[in-house]
Design a protein around this motif. Structure first.
Motif, PDB file in Angstrom:
ATOM      1  N   LYS A 235       0.818  -1.206   0.000  1.00 16.93           N
ATOM      2  CA  LYS A 235       0.000   0.000   0.000  1.00 16.93           C
ATOM      3  C   LYS A 235       0.852   1.257   0.000  1.00 16.93           C
ATOM      4  O   LYS A 235       0.500   2.249  -0.653  1.00 16.93           O
ATOM      5  CB  LYS A 235      -0.926  -0.003   1.224  1.00 16.93           C
ATOM      6  CG  LYS A 235      -1.858   1.185   1.298  1.00 16.93           C
ATOM      7  CD  LYS A 235      -2.754   1.109   2.521  1.00 16.93           C
ATOM      8  CE  LYS A 235      -3.677   2.324   2.601  1.00 16.93           C
ATOM      9  NZ  LYS A 235      -4.558   2.272   3.802  1.00 16.93           N
ATOM     10  N   TYR A 236       1.988   1.227   0.697  1.00 19.95           N
ATOM     11  CA  TYR A 236       2.835   2.408   0.832  1.00 19.95           C
ATOM     12  C   TYR A 236       4.203   2.141   0.216  1.00 19.95           C
ATOM     13  O   TYR A 236       4.688   1.000   0.193  1.00 19.95           O
ATOM     14  CB  TYR A 236       2.996   2.815   2.293  1.00 19.95           C
ATOM     15  CG  TYR A 236       1.719   3.273   2.945  1.00 19.95           C
ATOM     16  CD1 TYR A 236       1.224   4.555   2.740  1.00 19.95           C
ATOM     17  CD2 TYR A 236       1.000   2.413   3.784  1.00 19.95           C
ATOM     18  CE1 TYR A 236       0.050   4.978   3.338  1.00 19.95           C
ATOM     19  CE2 TYR A 236      -0.172   2.828   4.389  1.00 19.95           C
ATOM     20  CZ  TYR A 236      -0.642   4.111   4.161  1.00 19.95           C
ATOM     21  OH  TYR A 236      -1.815   4.527   4.752  1.00 19.95           O
ATOM     22  N   TYR A 266       4.887   7.379   0.424  1.00 21.83           N
ATOM     23  CA  TYR A 266       3.923   7.709  -0.625  1.00 21.83           C
ATOM     24  C   TYR A 266       2.864   6.616  -0.721  1.00 21.83           C
ATOM     25  O   TYR A 266       3.148   5.431  -0.478  1.00 21.83           O
ATOM     26  CB  TYR A 266       4.608   7.849  -1.984  1.00 21.83           C
ATOM     27  CG  TYR A 266       5.580   8.995  -2.088  1.00 21.83           C
ATOM     28  CD1 TYR A 266       5.192  10.217  -2.624  1.00 21.83           C
ATOM     29  CD2 TYR A 266       6.902   8.849  -1.663  1.00 21.83           C
ATOM     30  CE1 TYR A 266       6.104  11.271  -2.737  1.00 21.83           C
ATOM     31  CE2 TYR A 266       7.812   9.892  -1.766  1.00 21.83           C
ATOM     32  CZ  TYR A 266       7.396  11.105  -2.302  1.00 21.83           C
ATOM     33  OH  TYR A 266       8.289  12.138  -2.404  1.00 21.83           O
ATOM     34  N   LEU A 267       1.664   7.008  -1.104  1.00 23.11           N
ATOM     35  CA  LEU A 267       0.626   6.044  -1.445  1.00 23.11           C
ATOM     36  C   LEU A 267       0.928   5.465  -2.819  1.00 23.11           C
ATOM     37  O   LEU A 267       1.144   6.211  -3.777  1.00 23.11           O
ATOM     38  CB  LEU A 267      -0.747   6.708  -1.454  1.00 23.11           C
ATOM     39  CG  LEU A 267      -1.439   6.918  -0.107  1.00 23.11           C
ATOM     40  CD1 LEU A 267      -2.696   7.755  -0.284  1.00 23.11           C
ATOM     41  CD2 LEU A 267      -1.796   5.577   0.530  1.00 23.11           C
ATOM     42  N   GLN A 272       0.732  10.102  -3.820  1.00 25.36           N
ATOM     43  CA  GLN A 272       0.642  11.224  -2.887  1.00 25.36           C
ATOM     44  C   GLN A 272       1.524  10.962  -1.667  1.00 25.36           C
ATOM     45  O   GLN A 272       1.503   9.877  -1.097  1.00 25.36           O
ATOM     46  CB  GLN A 272      -0.801  11.438  -2.442  1.00 25.36           C
ATOM     47  CG  GLN A 272      -0.985  12.546  -1.415  1.00 25.36           C
ATOM     48  CD  GLN A 272      -2.406  12.631  -0.913  1.00 25.36           C
ATOM     49  OE1 GLN A 272      -3.261  11.852  -1.341  1.00 25.36           O
ATOM     50  NE2 GLN A 272      -2.664  13.551  -0.006  1.00 25.36           N
ATOM     51  N   VAL A 274       2.354  11.079   2.117  1.00 26.51           N
ATOM     52  CA  VAL A 274       1.529  11.125   3.318  1.00 26.51           C
ATOM     53  C   VAL A 274       2.362  11.265   4.584  1.00 26.51           C
ATOM     54  O   VAL A 274       1.810  11.561   5.648  1.00 26.51           O
ATOM     55  CB  VAL A 274       0.652   9.854   3.418  1.00 26.51           C
ATOM     56  CG1 VAL A 274      -0.315   9.784   2.261  1.00 26.51           C
ATOM     57  CG2 VAL A 274       1.522   8.589   3.457  1.00 26.51           C
ATOM     58  N   GLU A 315       1.735   1.684  10.308  1.00 29.24           N
ATOM     59  CA  GLU A 315       1.274   2.070   8.977  1.00 29.24           C
ATOM     60  C   GLU A 315      -0.201   2.442   8.953  1.00 29.24           C
ATOM     61  O   GLU A 315      -0.631   3.243   8.122  1.00 29.24           O
ATOM     62  CB  GLU A 315       1.538   0.942   7.975  1.00 29.24           C
ATOM     63  CG  GLU A 315       2.892   0.992   7.331  1.00 29.24           C
ATOM     64  CD  GLU A 315       2.999   0.041   6.162  1.00 29.24           C
ATOM     65  OE1 GLU A 315       1.988  -0.607   5.819  1.00 29.24           O
ATOM     66  OE2 GLU A 315       4.096  -0.074   5.579  1.00 29.24           O
ATOM     67  N   THR A 316      -0.987   1.876   9.844  1.00 35.65           N
ATOM     68  CA  THR A 316      -2.423   2.148   9.828  1.00 35.65           C
ATOM     69  C   THR A 316      -2.748   3.582  10.239  1.00 35.65           C
ATOM     70  O   THR A 316      -3.874   4.043  10.031  1.00 35.65           O
ATOM     71  CB  THR A 316      -3.156   1.178  10.768  1.00 35.65           C
ATOM     72  OG1 THR A 316      -2.653   1.330  12.107  1.00 35.65           O
ATOM     73  CG2 THR A 316      -2.935  -0.251  10.308  1.00 35.65           C
ATOM     74  N   GLN A 317      -1.771   4.305  10.792  1.00 31.72           N
ATOM     75  CA  GLN A 317      -1.998   5.683  11.226  1.00 31.72           C
ATOM     76  C   GLN A 317      -1.310   6.714  10.332  1.00 31.72           C
ATOM     77  O   GLN A 317      -1.326   7.904  10.630  1.00 31.72           O
ATOM     78  CB  GLN A 317      -1.508   5.866  12.665  1.00 31.72           C
ATOM     79  CG  GLN A 317      -2.211   4.970  13.680  1.00 31.72           C
ATOM     80  CD  GLN A 317      -1.659   5.137  15.083  1.00 31.72           C
ATOM     81  OE1 GLN A 317      -0.708   5.897  15.302  1.00 31.72           O
ATOM     82  NE2 GLN A 317      -2.242   4.434  16.046  1.00 31.72           N
ATOM     83  N   LEU A 318      -0.714   6.258   9.231  1.00 32.27           N
ATOM     84  CA  LEU A 318      -0.002   7.192   8.372  1.00 32.27           C
ATOM     85  C   LEU A 318      -0.937   8.145   7.637  1.00 32.27           C
ATOM     86  O   LEU A 318      -0.534   9.267   7.296  1.00 32.27           O
ATOM     87  CB  LEU A 318       0.848   6.410   7.352  1.00 32.27           C
ATOM     88  CG  LEU A 318       2.090   5.695   7.889  1.00 32.27           C
ATOM     89  CD1 LEU A 318       2.798   4.960   6.769  1.00 32.27           C
ATOM     90  CD2 LEU A 318       3.037   6.662   8.569  1.00 32.27           C
ATOM     91  N   ASP A 319      -2.163   7.716   7.354  1.00 27.69           N
ATOM     92  CA  ASP A 319      -3.081   8.576   6.617  1.00 27.69           C
ATOM     93  C   ASP A 319      -3.760   9.618   7.509  1.00 27.69           C
ATOM     94  O   ASP A 319      -4.560  10.424   7.020  1.00 27.69           O
ATOM     95  CB  ASP A 319      -4.147   7.734   5.927  1.00 27.69           C
ATOM     96  CG  ASP A 319      -4.864   6.800   6.893  1.00 27.69           C
ATOM     97  OD1 ASP A 319      -4.453   6.728   8.061  1.00 27.69           O
ATOM     98  OD2 ASP A 319      -5.834   6.136   6.467  1.00 27.69           O
ATOM     99  N   GLN A 320      -3.426   9.624   8.800  1.00 29.33           N
ATOM    100  CA  GLN A 320      -3.990  10.618   9.703  1.00 29.33           C
ATOM    101  C   GLN A 320      -3.061  11.826   9.784  1.00 29.33           C
ATOM    102  O   GLN A 320      -1.879  11.689  10.113  1.00 29.33           O
ATOM    103  CB  GLN A 320      -4.178  10.024  11.101  1.00 29.33           C
ATOM    104  CG  GLN A 320      -5.080   8.797  11.131  1.00 29.33           C
ATOM    105  CD  GLN A 320      -5.182   8.173  12.507  1.00 29.33           C
ATOM    106  OE1 GLN A 320      -4.682   8.739  13.490  1.00 29.33           O
ATOM    107  NE2 GLN A 320      -5.824   7.022  12.588  1.00 29.33           N
TER     108      GLN A 320
END
Length: 611
Positions: A235-236, A266-267, A272, A274, A315-320
């Motif tokens: 994913k990243y 990056y995503l 993008q 992040v 990793e589950t908190q990187l999009d925050q």
């Protein structure tokens, strides 16, 4: 033709069976051309027309000769010859340099290679470089670069070529994700091939020709993603690079711009950014690897002086959108063994492997199941201290390796391949399905170009005597991951894959087999010759292993119920044996001929008995 004492270039560019003669010249007879001949250039091809008397070469050049005397190639003005050679392709230029000493020196001129490199990569800037043979290396890098793939599903079993970024300076590394492909070139530019892979109506993965590519970032040293072979987990994308620090941040009175290393996340789906981590300017890294699960992802960072540092993120908190500080700590292998210098680091979901500058190998395993598969026991496993480095017992220097989920492959300085770990599907290539708790030699496969270990199969890229490349594989063949061997194989067998001549890297996912093609003249893999004492001991071991394998083959033939099954089993055995390609083809055709003859004889006997 080539002179006996001429220094030859590596023939990476030759087609199978090609002769080492200049394809662009007619009736070449070094060092003299018989009679007067006029050199004409027509679409990069040099032809000769016989003339007598004075020859006008154009551009103010002319040659006078005696009608009966020979005409030397040295009589052609160097300026005209330089212009002619500059119109050749890279392949023709290198082949022309092999014809004689004079052309070899002329074709080694950096000015000629600079003009050719400008045609292949106009934006390449090498004016300030001090690198030896920079323009020749750049021309060959950009001429041979390519990314090829072969899908495992569907009916098509051909190799396809991906869309190539024209701005790239060769290909150094690539990583495929679920939908996209990321390519790093030799100038440190990371390219993002967006929407490169699509699913067809039949469910197979294919390359989208109309895909577009963009420059994701520059000044990149290395990049990594989830080490699992299934691209759905990727994913990243973690990018290790160098960035400028403004003078206001550093508070330097000299008003000079400083640089520091950082890791940007990056995503993979959109490119993008992040997340970004910036390190102190005194910390310099050159490689990055990932290990662990998404909720506790560990980043392994290798410094320029051979030390390992790590940090853990979720990793589950990187999009925050938030800012926080992570702790950078020294890895235990650097704490316990501060005197060693690590040159290479490899990782998987539950393990990490380190190679020192002296060729020693250390392994750290984080789960009990993988530890048992790799070593066959849990004797030294400590669940409370999973970073303990374990030295692998190997008496020679290791130069490359590949780390799978529960097995690994090593290549030493003599070109020998050693396998270790779980062998449930025959992925070690030893001819059986017995696990190996220590490095085990694969005697029939040597001097590989690259080795790759997957979930339950292994691949080896090798070069044959005519300098062409082949892919050998063993292990589980489900899903088409071993093209031509759907049932798998416990031996390394030659796969039905068309391999480009300059392929140097392999990568296999659940859907595709990828091959990276790019030839670097400054990075040629050279193996040492095995000492005579080791050759004798290895021959004895190989003979014992061959005897055991032949006995196993005979037992398989005895288990067959009729002659037809024995013939089919014999074909499978021939594919598994370490024979040359022409020997396998001969034996396969001979058995097919015997099958046809035996089938006719059986039919006649059945008819006579019926009458």
């Amino acid at each position: 033709m080539a002179w006996a004492n001429e220094e030859r270039q590596p023939p990476w560019y030759l087609d199978p069976g090609a002769q080492v003669v200049p394809t662009c010249l007619w009736d070449w007879n070094p060092p003299l051309l018989q009679g007067a001949e006029l050199v004409q250039v027509k679409r990069r091809r040099i032809t000769f027309s016989r003339l007598d008397g004075q020859c006008d070469l154009g551009g103010g050049f002319s040659i006078k000769k005696d009608r009966t005397g020979p005409f030397s190639i040295l009589s052609i003005p160097p300026e005209l010859l330089d212009q002619i050679i500059s119109d050749l392709s890279v392949k023709d230029l290198v082949m022309l340099g092999q014809t004689c000493r004079y052309f070899h020196e002329f074709c080694s001129n950096e000015a000629v290679w600079k003009r050719i490199s400008r045609k292949l990569s106009p934006r390449l800037n090498g004016e300030e470089t001090t690198e030896d043979r920079f323009w020749k290396r750049a021309s060959i890098l950009n001429y041979t670069k390519g990314l090829f793939f072969q899908t495992f599903g569907g009916r098509r079993k051909t190799v396809s070529r991906t869309v190539a970024p024209h701005l790239s300076h060769g290909y150094r590394k690539f990583i495929p994700t679920k939908d996209n492909v990321f390519i790093l070139d030799y100038s440190g530019t990371l390219f993002f091939l967006k929407n490169a892979l699509v699913s067809s109506t039949l469910g197979q993965i294919q390359w989208k020709r109309a895909c577009r590519y963009v420059v994701l970032c520059r000044n990149v040293k290395d990049f990594a993603t989830d080490p699992r072979n299934d691209t759905i987990y990727r994913k990243y994308l973690y990018v290790l690079g160098t960035r400028d620090i403004p003078p206001l941040v550093t508070q330097d009175p000299s008003n000079c711009t400083h640089t520091c290393d950082c890791v940007e996340v990056y995503l993979q789906s959109s490119g993008q950014r992040v997340f970004k981590m910036t390190f102190h300017s005194s910390m310099r890294f050159k490689k990055i690897k990932l290990v662990g699960q998404e909720t506790e992802r560990s980043l392994l960072l290798l410094t320029d002086d051979g030390k390992i540092y790590s940090l853990t993120i979720n990793e589950t908190q990187l999009d925050q959108p938030r800012s926080y500080t992570v702790q950078l700590s020294t890895r235990k292998i650097t704490k316990c063994l501060p005197h060693i210098t690590i040159s290479e680091v490899h990782s998987n979901q539950s393990s990490a492997l380190y190679i020192t500058d002296s060729g020693a190998v250390y392994l750290e395993v984080h789960t009990a199941g993988v530890y048992r598969d790799l070593f066959g026991t849990l004797h030294a496993f400590d669940p409370f201290d999973q970073q303990i480095p374990l030295a692998l017992a190997l008496c020679s220097k290791v130069i490359s390796c590949s780390l799978g989920y529960n097995h690994l492959g090593l290549v030493d300085e003599f070109g020998r391949i050693f396998m270790q770990g779980n062998n449930r599907y025959g992925q070690l290539g030893t001819g059986d399905k017995i696990d190996r708790g220590e490095p085990t030699l694969v005697p029939y496969l040597k001097r590989p170009v690259d080795i790759w270990c997957g979930l339950n199969h292994s691949l080896v890229l090798s070069q044959v005597s005519d300098f062409s490349k082949e892919v050998h594989g063993c292990g589980c063949g489900a899903g088409g991951r071993l093209p031509g061997f759907p049932k798998g194989s416990a031996f390394f067998v030659k796969l039905y894959v068309q391999v480009p001549h300059c392929t140097k890297l392999l990568c296999s996912t659940r859907e595709c087999l990828y091959m990276l093609s790019c030839y670097d003249i400054s990075d040629v893999l050279v193996f040492r010759e095995l000492p005579s004492t080791k050759v004798r001991s290895q021959c004895v071991d190989s003979e014992m292993e061959g005897t055991r394998m032949c006995a196993h083959y005979l037992s398989q033939l005895e288990d067959c119920s009729n002659l037809g099954e024995q013939m089919e089993k014999m074909k499978e055995i021939i594919n598994q044996m370490g024979l040359c390609s022409y020997q396998k083809d001969f034996l396969q055709e001979a058995i097919s001929t015997l099958q046809r003859s035996t089938g006719g004889t059986v039919a006649l006997a059945a008819r006579d008995s019926a009458l």
